[in-house]
Design an enzyme around this catalytic site. Structure first.
Site, PDB file in Angstrom:
ATOM      1  N   ASN A  94      42.483  36.909  48.009  1.00  0.00           N
ATOM      2  CA  ASN A  94      41.397  36.257  47.949  1.00  0.00           C
ATOM      3  C   ASN A  94      41.424  35.100  49.181  1.00  0.00           C
ATOM      4  OD1 ASN A  94      38.846  34.884  46.725  1.00  0.00           O
ATOM      5  ND2 ASN A  94      40.271  33.199  46.191  1.00  0.00           N
ATOM      6  N   HIS A 143      39.823  31.576  50.160  1.00  0.00           N
ATOM      7  CA  HIS A 143      38.991  30.348  49.623  1.00  0.00           C
ATOM      8  C   HIS A 143      39.033  29.168  50.845  1.00  0.00           C
ATOM      9  CE1 HIS A 143      38.240  27.063  46.820  1.00  0.00           C
ATOM     10  NE2 HIS A 143      39.091  26.375  47.801  1.00  0.00           N
ATOM     11  N   SER A 160      42.157  29.658  53.377  1.00  0.00           N
ATOM     12  CA  SER A 160      43.461  29.932  52.877  1.00  0.00           C
ATOM     13  C   SER A 160      43.257  31.562  52.425  1.00  0.00           C
ATOM     14  CB  SER A 160      44.023  29.269  51.783  1.00  0.00           C
ATOM     15  OG  SER A 160      44.122  27.791  52.164  1.00  0.00           O
ATOM     16  N   ASP A 208      42.390  29.576  42.076  1.00  0.00           N
ATOM     17  CA  ASP A 208      42.865  29.338  43.625  1.00  0.00           C
ATOM     18  C   ASP A 208      44.565  28.932  43.654  1.00  0.00           C
ATOM     19  OD1 ASP A 208      40.087  30.262  44.352  1.00  0.00           O
ATOM     20  OD2 ASP A 208      39.487  28.225  44.309  1.00  0.00           O
TER      21      ASP A 208
HETATM   22  C1  GRF Z   1      33.524  31.958  51.700  1.00  0.00           C
HETATM   23  O1  GRF Z   1      33.465  30.834  52.229  1.00  0.00           O
HETATM   24  C2  GRF Z   1      34.824  32.624  50.924  1.00  0.00           C
HETATM   25  O2  GRF Z   1      36.016  31.508  51.645  1.00  0.00           O
HETATM   26  C3  GRF Z   1      34.294  32.072  49.440  1.00  0.00           C
HETATM   27  O3  GRF Z   1      33.239  32.543  49.390  1.00  0.00           O
HETATM   28  C4  GRF Z   1      32.613  32.686  50.726  1.00  0.00           C
HETATM   29  C5  GRF Z   1      31.999  33.935  50.872  1.00  0.00           C
HETATM   30  O4  GRF Z   1      31.361  33.999  52.118  1.00  0.00           O
HETATM   31  N1  GRF Z   1      35.381  32.623  48.478  1.00  0.00           N
HETATM   32  P1  GRF Z   1      30.678  35.296  52.235  1.00  0.00           P
HETATM   33  O5  GRF Z   1      29.954  35.966  51.168  1.00  0.00           O
HETATM   34  O6  GRF Z   1      31.712  36.275  52.855  1.00  0.00           O
HETATM   35  O7  GRF Z   1      29.820  35.063  53.394  1.00  0.00           O
END
Ligand code: GRF
Length: 221
Positions: free
Chosen positions: A106, A108, A135, A144
């Site tokens: 994932n 984050h 991260s 997370d």
């Molecule tokens: C990103 O900020 C990611 O870190 C979080 O959700 C957002 C997704 O953005 N988990 P995108 O859909 O890839 O533009």
């Protein structure tokens, strides 16, 4: 060449970064993109790249287990070996994760373990920290909390709006996630005793820095 399934719920700019990376000399390809939201723009991005784009709603199954079983089945049907969550707004249960043991990543938008959960960027801004970032971590059944693989850092300015910080962190996310997926695809990433173990390739680092962080404060604006 490994097959990757991407789970998302939204705009999919991280998916786009992974799609773009896969165009080049890259050891992974995206075999399927699954969204729990039908309107997620990430599904459009997948279709535009010729990748199967599948809507699996999280409602209407009667249980989370049934929803996750459908996710797993769909991933399996596409030959997926690693799963990359990219803005997927559902918690995955141990029953799902057991089917993909330490094979789910994932990204984050915060420097974990600070600011897990919703709106990592807003939490960072509200806390007054002067460094923020993103991260990539293995997914475990917490929010997370899984073993951290690598991080990317940028600065927080007192003038920043939330949108400014979101955009600056996203730019770093788009470098970080392809790098981590390459590590996974090349078999250089695993979990041992609860920690992520990485065999670094030449030129790689587990902390990416926004070049602006290195500006010389004695030089003025
Ligand atoms: C990103 O900020 C990611 O870190 C979080 O959700 C957002 C997704 O953005 N988990 P995108 O859909 O890839 O533009």
């Amino acid at each position: 060449m490994i097959q990757v399934g991407v789970l998302l719920s939204g705009s999919g700019t991280n998916l786009q970064a992974l799609i773009d990376a896969c165009q080049g000399d890259f050891p992974a390809r995206i075999a399927v993109v699954i969204s729990n939201k039908e309107e997620a723009y990430g599904l459009e991005r997948a279709r535009a790249a010729g990748i199967p784009a599948i809507h699996v709603p999280h409602r209407g199954w009667g249980s989370r287990a049934a929803f996750e079983a459908k996710l797993s089945e769909t991933l399996g049907e596409h030959g997926v070996q690693w799963v990359a969550c990219a803005g997927f707004m559902r918690i995955l249960s141990p029953a799902f994760l057991d089917q993909w043991p330490w094979r789910v990543l994932n990204i984050h938008p915060a420097l974990l373990p600070s600011f897990p959960g919703m709106d990592g960027q807003g939490q960072a801004l509200a806390s007054g920290v002067r460094i923020a970032g993103a991260s990539v971590h293995f997914v475990d059944s917490g929010t997370d909390t899984g073993p951290i693989v690598a991080q990317a850092a940028t600065f927080v300015s007192p003038m920043d709006t939330r949108d400014d910080l979101v955009a600056r962190i996203l730019t770093m996310e788009h470098k970080l996630y392809p790098m981590c997926l390459r590590m996974a695809a090349e078999g250089r990433l695993q979990v041992k005793d609860g920690a992520a173990m990485v065999q670094l390739a030449h030129g790689e680092a587990l902390l990416l820095l926004d070049p602006a962080l290195l500006a010389d404060p004695t030089q003025g604006a």
